[in-house]
Design a protein around this motif. Structure first.
Motif, PDB file in Angstrom:
ATOM      1  N   GLU A 127       0.850  -0.975  -0.137  1.00  0.00           N
ATOM      2  CA  GLU A 127      -0.251  -0.155  -0.279  1.00  0.00           C
ATOM      3  C   GLU A 127       0.992   1.498   0.065  1.00  0.00           C
ATOM      4  O   GLU A 127       1.007   1.996  -0.805  1.00  0.00           O
ATOM      5  CB  GLU A 127      -0.966   0.487   1.299  1.00  0.00           C
ATOM      6  N   ALA A 128       1.855   0.708   0.792  1.00  0.00           N
ATOM      7  CA  ALA A 128       2.871   2.540   0.680  1.00  0.00           C
ATOM      8  C   ALA A 128       3.657   2.694  -0.945  1.00  0.00           C
ATOM      9  O   ALA A 128       3.484   3.483  -1.421  1.00  0.00           O
ATOM     10  CB  ALA A 128       3.602   1.795   1.207  1.00  0.00           C
ATOM     11  N   LYS A 129       3.695   1.244  -1.490  1.00  0.00           N
ATOM     12  CA  LYS A 129       3.739   1.769  -2.919  1.00  0.00           C
ATOM     13  C   LYS A 129       3.551   2.446  -3.279  1.00  0.00           C
ATOM     14  O   LYS A 129       3.636   3.207  -4.400  1.00  0.00           O
ATOM     15  CB  LYS A 129       4.657   0.471  -3.403  1.00  0.00           C
ATOM     16  N   ILE A 185       0.520   4.653  -3.320  1.00  0.00           N
ATOM     17  CA  ILE A 185       0.424   5.781  -2.745  1.00  0.00           C
ATOM     18  C   ILE A 185       1.682   6.748  -3.464  1.00  0.00           C
ATOM     19  O   ILE A 185       1.634   7.161  -4.114  1.00  0.00           O
ATOM     20  CB  ILE A 185      -0.008   6.168  -0.872  1.00  0.00           C
ATOM     21  N   ALA A 186       3.187   5.797  -3.289  1.00  0.00           N
ATOM     22  CA  ALA A 186       3.849   6.603  -3.562  1.00  0.00           C
ATOM     23  C   ALA A 186       3.838   6.479  -4.902  1.00  0.00           C
ATOM     24  O   ALA A 186       4.570   7.871  -5.921  1.00  0.00           O
ATOM     25  CB  ALA A 186       5.617   5.745  -3.094  1.00  0.00           C
ATOM     26  N   LEU A 187       2.931   5.357  -5.719  1.00  0.00           N
ATOM     27  CA  LEU A 187       3.126   5.705  -7.274  1.00  0.00           C
ATOM     28  C   LEU A 187       2.169   6.367  -7.758  1.00  0.00           C
ATOM     29  O   LEU A 187       2.037   6.938  -8.901  1.00  0.00           O
ATOM     30  CB  LEU A 187       2.948   4.215  -7.745  1.00  0.00           C
ATOM     31  N   GLY A 188       0.855   7.315  -6.620  1.00  0.00           N
ATOM     32  CA  GLY A 188      -0.039   8.024  -7.092  1.00  0.00           C
ATOM     33  C   GLY A 188      -0.993   6.545  -7.012  1.00  0.00           C
ATOM     34  O   GLY A 188      -2.072   7.786  -8.359  1.00  0.00           O
TER      35      GLY A 188
END
Length: 153
Positions: free
Chosen positions: A101-103, A105-108
């Motif tokens: 999930e963090a990745k 979000i980081a990818l938009g």
């Protein structure tokens, strides 16, 4: 427990983890024919190294033991997601999911999707996913029920 990205040297362990988990854990919800179609006797029915390297594959590394893995595709689809049969209900899946999930979000990305097995559906519901629909899929000649699920980020 350390969550890290897949490395090529993990391929054999990931293949074995997938096979053992499906054969032992998913057999609670699927027939022996379905389980054998899902996890064929040949551990290398797919090129694990290429597949896991071509997406964001997170592994849970417990001092050299791979306790689980999960794959995030660039479009927000979660593909393979398995916790080792000996690490069920120990928080491994939650830790892998948090990294995914963090990745995302980081990818938009705005949404995550998954086709969850009967076995995995409660886990993804706990992670905040909603069922879009139940579906029947065919894998190596066997019919399976799974669930299209999504989570808006």
């Amino acid at each position: 427990m350390k969550i890290r990205l897949f490395e090529k040297r993990d391929a054999e362990t990931v293949a074995r983890l997938f096979h053992e988990t499906v054969r032992e854990i998913n057999s609670r919800d699927y027939s022996s024919k379905q389980v054998k179609a899902w996890a064929p006797d040949d551990l290398h029915f797919r090129d694990w190294e290429t597949r896991c390297s071509s997406r964001f594959t997170f592994v849970a590394d417990d001092e050299g033991v791979i306790a689980g893995f999960g794959e995030l595709e660039p479009d927000g689809h979660i593909d393979c997601f398995y916790s080792h049969k000996d690490y069920q209900r120990c928080g491994v899946g939650s830790q892998i999911y948090q990294a995914i999930e963090a990745k995302a979000i980081a990818l938009g990305l705005k949404r995550l999707t998954v086709e969850a097995s009967i076995t995995a559906k409660p886990f993804f519901q706990r992670m905040g996913f909603a069922i879009v629909n139940e579906q029947e899929v065919i894998c190596r000649g066997e019919r399976f029920i799974n669930y299209v699920m999504e989570k808006w980020l």
